[in-house]
Structure formats: C-alpha cells, structure tokens
Design a protein around this motif. Sequence first.
Motif, mmCIF file in Angstrom:
data_model
loop_
_atom_site.group_PDB
_atom_site.id
_atom_site.type_symbol
_atom_site.label_atom_id
_atom_site.label_comp_id
_atom_site.label_asym_id
_atom_site.label_seq_id
_atom_site.Cartn_x
_atom_site.Cartn_y
_atom_site.Cartn_z
ATOM 1 N N PHE A 283 0.831 -1.207 0.000
ATOM 2 C CA PHE A 283 0.000 0.000 0.000
ATOM 3 C C PHE A 283 0.869 1.262 0.000
ATOM 4 O O PHE A 283 0.602 2.209 -0.752
ATOM 5 N N LYS A 286 2.397 2.477 -3.343
ATOM 6 C CA LYS A 286 1.547 3.175 -4.314
ATOM 7 C C LYS A 286 0.868 4.413 -3.722
ATOM 8 O O LYS A 286 -0.038 4.979 -4.341
ATOM 9 N N THR A 287 1.322 4.823 -2.539
ATOM 10 C CA THR A 287 0.697 5.951 -1.845
ATOM 11 C C THR A 287 1.751 7.034 -1.612
ATOM 12 O O THR A 287 2.558 6.930 -0.678
ATOM 13 N N TRP A 289 1.890 10.025 -0.385
ATOM 14 C CA TRP A 289 1.879 10.906 0.779
ATOM 15 C C TRP A 289 2.153 10.183 2.090
ATOM 16 O O TRP A 289 2.195 10.795 3.152
ATOM 17 N N GLU A 363 -6.502 6.377 2.950
ATOM 18 C CA GLU A 363 -6.575 7.186 1.718
ATOM 19 C C GLU A 363 -7.763 8.147 1.794
ATOM 20 O O GLU A 363 -7.630 9.353 1.493
ATOM 21 N N TYR A 366 -7.188 10.872 4.484
ATOM 22 C CA TYR A 366 -6.168 11.834 4.054
ATOM 23 C C TYR A 366 -6.791 12.900 3.148
ATOM 24 O O TYR A 366 -6.568 14.109 3.334
ATOM 25 N N HIS A 367 -7.583 12.475 2.177
ATOM 26 C CA HIS A 367 -8.175 13.434 1.241
ATOM 27 C C HIS A 367 -9.257 14.273 1.918
ATOM 28 O O HIS A 367 -9.496 15.426 1.538
#
Length: 370
Positions: A283, A286-287, A289, A363, A366-367
């Motif tokens: 994970f 591909k992340t 941040w 994810e 975070y957004h």
Amino acid sequence: MKPSIKPKNPNFSSGPCSKRPGYDVNALDISTLGRSHRSTLGKMALAKVCSQTAELLGLPEGYRIGIVPGSDTGAMEIAMWGLLGQRAVDVFSWESFGQGWITDITTQLKLDNVRTFVADYGELPDLNQANFDNDVIFTWNGTTSGAKVPNGNWIDDNRAGLTICDATSAVFAMEMPWEKLDVVTFSWQKVLGSEGAHGMLILSPRAVERLESYSPPWPLPKLFRLTSKGKLIEGIFRGETINTPSMLCVADYLDALAWIESIGGTQKAIEKSEANLAAIEAFVEKTPWLHFLTKDKAIRSNTSVCFTVDLEPEKVKQMVKLIADEGAGFDIGAYKDAPAGLRIWAGATVEQTDIEAMLPWLEWAYHQVQ
C-alpha cells in the motif's frame, strides 16, 4: 470515494494489542478464579505459563523463564537493578523506552562507567560499537519508532558481559537468537494480545551465575529480589510469583498460548506478522503521501509499523479521529513522543484481511482532511 468495507476487527493498537482472532472471554478456563495462587490448582496454572512459553519459544536448555510484576517495564527494572554495577555498561537507544533505560541507569542507579549510543526515531545506532566486555542493553524492536535489530550477528558469542534485551514487541513475532541473549523481557499484552500488568523475565545460565555471585551495592525492594542467601529463588521460574498475580490474566494468557500452538507455533505467528507488513508495504509503495518512519527495510518492524504523513500534525490527528469515528481503525496515532504520524500494529493477532480493509480508509481520511 468513501470505502464500503470495514475491518471485522478494527483494533490496531500497539499496546494493549488486539485479541487473537476468534477470542471469546467466555471460553477462558476460569477454574482458578477465587482460588489462591499458592493452591495446587493455582501453582499448576502458573507453572504452565512458564513451561508452555519456554516450549513454544524453543528456549535453550538451562534458560529460566518467570512471571514478574509490572509488565515488561517491571521485568527490565528487576533485571537492571539486580544485575548491573559489576561491569561497565553500553546502552543502545533509538526510541522512548530505550531512552528510559538510559535515564534509569544514569540518574537512578547513578552508574558512572556508562556509554550511550543513541539514534533518531526510525534509525539504529551503530551496534558494532558495542564492547562485549561490558554489559550491553538494548531493545530488540522499538515499539514507538518502528525500527528493530535485524539479527544477532553483531553480538559476540564469547562475550564477558551480559546482553540484556527489552523484547516486548518482538517475542513471538521475530526470530530471537536465544544463545546470544542473557536476559530477555516481554509482556503479555503485546504480541499475544493478552492482558497487562505481568511481565516475563528470561535468564540464561550466565545471568543466573551473575545473580548468585554478585550483590549490587544498593538496596533492592522485595519486588526486585531474585535471590535468597546468594542463590536464585528457583520457585519464581516455576510460577511461584513474587507477589499475587491476577489469575484472570493468567487464564487469558494461557488462552493466547493455546492459540499460538493451534496455528502451528511461534514460526507461524512470525509468518503472519511478516505477511501483514508485506500488505502494508504494498500500500505504501503506491501511496505518495505516506512514508515509513523506518526507511531501511532491513530494520523495519513487522509489529509496530510507524509512518509519517505529508500533512501538518493537527491534520494527522484529524485523520486518526475520522477513521476511529467511522469504526474503521482504532488507536492508530503515533506515540506521543515520536514524530507526528501513524502507527499500525501488525502482529499475528491482527488478520491480514483486516489490515487490507483498513488501508483504503487511510486514503479516504487523508483526502478528507487535506
């Protein structure tokens, strides 16, 4: 988009850690409750704690293991106050608990001949600086930093001093080179997800010899005394505890040991934890941040996995709260003294499917706060 799947078990705390899969408090054998720990029944249960732990860990012949008060902290304090002072001491620290041992040694025991080797969170000091004519103290896995000792190759087989290892978030989750370790401590509430307040103290024959041949110059309270008239109190290592244990906690720990046995033993528990870390690593890859606090994979913990996030600290806290409010992951904030970020427990009591269900919520959160 907001994920639609949540972990069946959203508990990712790094201590006390998640209960084992399928845990049911009603399934505990509570026949010892209300009975004296000195009764035949009580002694049998406590002796089983020692013998079954030693068997599952594969301790070498002559190693003792005993139940002591005060969790891993109590076990470490007992070891340091009872064993140190004969030789110079090297202490290696790379997170808050290792720093605590430095404080105890230098400001409480007030030992003079002490060398300290300190690294930042997520890194290790140079272990090759150790002088094994001295007593060497270190944590195996930095629970609050996510950095672990990669192996025991740096430890001298022909050492004169003792190696004293705080391994509370490593035992049952990482390979331990027992012959290189003279004192090892851990607690029930970490890797096995059992209850707190009790610690385990493992002693090699060399550590026993030190206890029987050396008396420290300071007074020892009753809770710290492992010898009587110059001899090891062997009963402590047969379940005859220094003070009264919680027999409910004992029942819970025996349940955890039975689970380890049922899944195939300690090696299978290690493999489960490593698989959990692999899922997290996939994970993070591909992340963009999210970053491991421990960048070097060779020393990255597979239990207390720590991260930094490309957000201000207050927004990281908002992330943690959002995920908890959704019931998608509890207690995933970084340790209070560590750099701001996240910490996910990935020990064997956590299922890989639950980790994989929780990660998309990172994810989303975070957004949301970004």
